[in-house]
Design a protein around this motif. Structure first.
Motif, PDB file in Angstrom:
ATOM      1  N   TRP A  15       3.433  -3.326   6.250  1.00 51.55           N
ATOM      2  CA  TRP A  15       3.775  -1.908   6.240  1.00 51.55           C
ATOM      3  C   TRP A  15       3.355  -1.259   4.922  1.00 51.55           C
ATOM      4  O   TRP A  15       2.853  -0.133   4.916  1.00 51.55           O
ATOM      5  CB  TRP A  15       5.276  -1.723   6.468  1.00 51.55           C
ATOM      6  CG  TRP A  15       5.675  -0.288   6.378  1.00 51.55           C
ATOM      7  CD1 TRP A  15       6.363   0.316   5.377  1.00 51.55           C
ATOM      8  CD2 TRP A  15       5.353   0.742   7.316  1.00 51.55           C
ATOM      9  NE1 TRP A  15       6.500   1.647   5.631  1.00 51.55           N
ATOM     10  CE2 TRP A  15       5.895   1.930   6.817  1.00 51.55           C
ATOM     11  CE3 TRP A  15       4.668   0.758   8.522  1.00 51.55           C
ATOM     12  CZ2 TRP A  15       5.759   3.138   7.493  1.00 51.55           C
ATOM     13  CZ3 TRP A  15       4.543   1.963   9.194  1.00 51.55           C
ATOM     14  CH2 TRP A  15       5.080   3.130   8.684  1.00 51.55           C
ATOM     15  N   ARG A  16       3.539  -1.957   3.800  1.00 48.85           N
ATOM     16  CA  ARG A  16       3.153  -1.412   2.502  1.00 48.85           C
ATOM     17  C   ARG A  16       1.644  -1.179   2.439  1.00 48.85           C
ATOM     18  O   ARG A  16       1.175  -0.148   1.977  1.00 48.85           O
ATOM     19  CB  ARG A  16       3.592  -2.371   1.388  1.00 48.85           C
ATOM     20  CG  ARG A  16       3.449  -1.754   0.015  1.00 48.85           C
ATOM     21  CD  ARG A  16       3.923  -2.669  -1.100  1.00 48.85           C
ATOM     22  NE  ARG A  16       5.170  -3.344  -0.777  1.00 48.85           N
ATOM     23  CZ  ARG A  16       5.399  -4.638  -0.998  1.00 48.85           C
ATOM     24  NH1 ARG A  16       4.477  -5.392  -1.563  1.00 48.85           N
ATOM     25  NH2 ARG A  16       6.550  -5.182  -0.687  1.00 48.85           N
ATOM     26  N   ARG A  17       0.852  -2.139   2.940  1.00 51.70           N
ATOM     27  CA  ARG A  17      -0.604  -1.984   2.932  1.00 51.70           C
ATOM     28  C   ARG A  17      -1.051  -0.829   3.815  1.00 51.70           C
ATOM     29  O   ARG A  17      -1.922  -0.044   3.438  1.00 51.70           O
ATOM     30  CB  ARG A  17      -1.296  -3.261   3.391  1.00 51.70           C
ATOM     31  CG  ARG A  17      -1.252  -4.351   2.375  1.00 51.70           C
ATOM     32  CD  ARG A  17      -2.541  -5.122   2.423  1.00 51.70           C
ATOM     33  NE  ARG A  17      -2.473  -6.240   1.500  1.00 51.70           N
ATOM     34  CZ  ARG A  17      -3.281  -6.346   0.474  1.00 51.70           C
ATOM     35  NH1 ARG A  17      -4.206  -5.457   0.280  1.00 51.70           N
ATOM     36  NH2 ARG A  17      -3.180  -7.365  -0.339  1.00 51.70           N
ATOM     37  N   ILE A  18      -0.467  -0.719   4.991  1.00 50.82           N
ATOM     38  CA  ILE A  18      -0.835   0.367   5.900  1.00 50.82           C
ATOM     39  C   ILE A  18      -0.453   1.716   5.306  1.00 50.82           C
ATOM     40  O   ILE A  18      -1.238   2.666   5.344  1.00 50.82           O
ATOM     41  CB  ILE A  18      -0.152   0.170   7.282  1.00 50.82           C
ATOM     42  CG1 ILE A  18      -0.707  -1.068   7.981  1.00 50.82           C
ATOM     43  CG2 ILE A  18      -0.329   1.399   8.161  1.00 50.82           C
ATOM     44  CD1 ILE A  18      -2.188  -1.007   8.286  1.00 50.82           C
ATOM     45  N   SER A  19       0.725   1.831   4.733  1.00 55.03           N
ATOM     46  CA  SER A  19       1.145   3.106   4.157  1.00 55.03           C
ATOM     47  C   SER A  19       0.296   3.471   2.946  1.00 55.03           C
ATOM     48  O   SER A  19      -0.033   4.641   2.739  1.00 55.03           O
ATOM     49  CB  SER A  19       2.629   3.076   3.788  1.00 55.03           C
ATOM     50  OG  SER A  19       2.875   2.097   2.803  1.00 55.03           O
ATOM     51  N   HIS A  20      -0.111   2.494   2.142  1.00 57.86           N
ATOM     52  CA  HIS A  20      -0.999   2.782   1.011  1.00 57.86           C
ATOM     53  C   HIS A  20      -2.379   3.200   1.510  1.00 57.86           C
ATOM     54  O   HIS A  20      -3.011   4.091   0.941  1.00 57.86           O
ATOM     55  CB  HIS A  20      -1.124   1.574   0.088  1.00 57.86           C
ATOM     56  CG  HIS A  20       0.087   1.338  -0.743  1.00 57.86           C
ATOM     57  ND1 HIS A  20       0.247   0.215  -1.514  1.00 57.86           N
ATOM     58  CD2 HIS A  20       1.215   2.060  -0.931  1.00 57.86           C
ATOM     59  CE1 HIS A  20       1.404   0.273  -2.148  1.00 57.86           C
ATOM     60  NE2 HIS A  20       2.014   1.384  -1.791  1.00 57.86           N
ATOM     61  N   PHE A  21      -2.863   2.550   2.576  1.00 53.63           N
ATOM     62  CA  PHE A  21      -4.167   2.896   3.134  1.00 53.63           C
ATOM     63  C   PHE A  21      -4.174   4.332   3.643  1.00 53.63           C
ATOM     64  O   PHE A  21      -5.118   5.082   3.412  1.00 53.63           O
ATOM     65  CB  PHE A  21      -4.526   1.935   4.271  1.00 53.63           C
ATOM     66  CG  PHE A  21      -5.823   2.253   4.946  1.00 53.63           C
ATOM     67  CD1 PHE A  21      -7.024   1.945   4.338  1.00 53.63           C
ATOM     68  CD2 PHE A  21      -5.850   2.879   6.178  1.00 53.63           C
ATOM     69  CE1 PHE A  21      -8.229   2.247   4.943  1.00 53.63           C
ATOM     70  CE2 PHE A  21      -7.038   3.179   6.793  1.00 53.63           C
ATOM     71  CZ  PHE A  21      -8.229   2.860   6.177  1.00 53.63           C
TER      72      PHE A  21
END
Length: 70
Positions: free
Chosen positions: A6-12
């Motif tokens: 979730w952190r990677r997707i939200s940063h992307f």
């Protein structure tokens, strides 16, 4: 694991693509430069291939038309 995903997707989504391990720099500017070069290459190839494709199509159509008449 879900938290990391979730952190990677939200940063992307917000434009933060992380840091390059090799260059120790943000990935965004590196990716932008590479994408710009790829788009330039695609434009040059498009300008060359489209007229050749049209010319090839016209020649093929004329060749078929001349064979059906004879």
């Amino acid at each position: 694991m879900l938290t990391q995903y979730w952190r990677r997707i939200s940063h992307f989504v917000t434009g933060n693509l992380g840091t390059s391990y090799q260059y120790q720099a943000p990935i965004g500017p590196l990716l932008t430069a590479a994408l710009g070069n790829s788009l330039k290459l695609a434009a040059v190839v498009f300008v060359m291939v489209v007229p050749l494709g049209i010319l090839g199509g016209v020649i093929a159509a004329l060749n078929v038309a001349s064979r059906s008449i004879a």
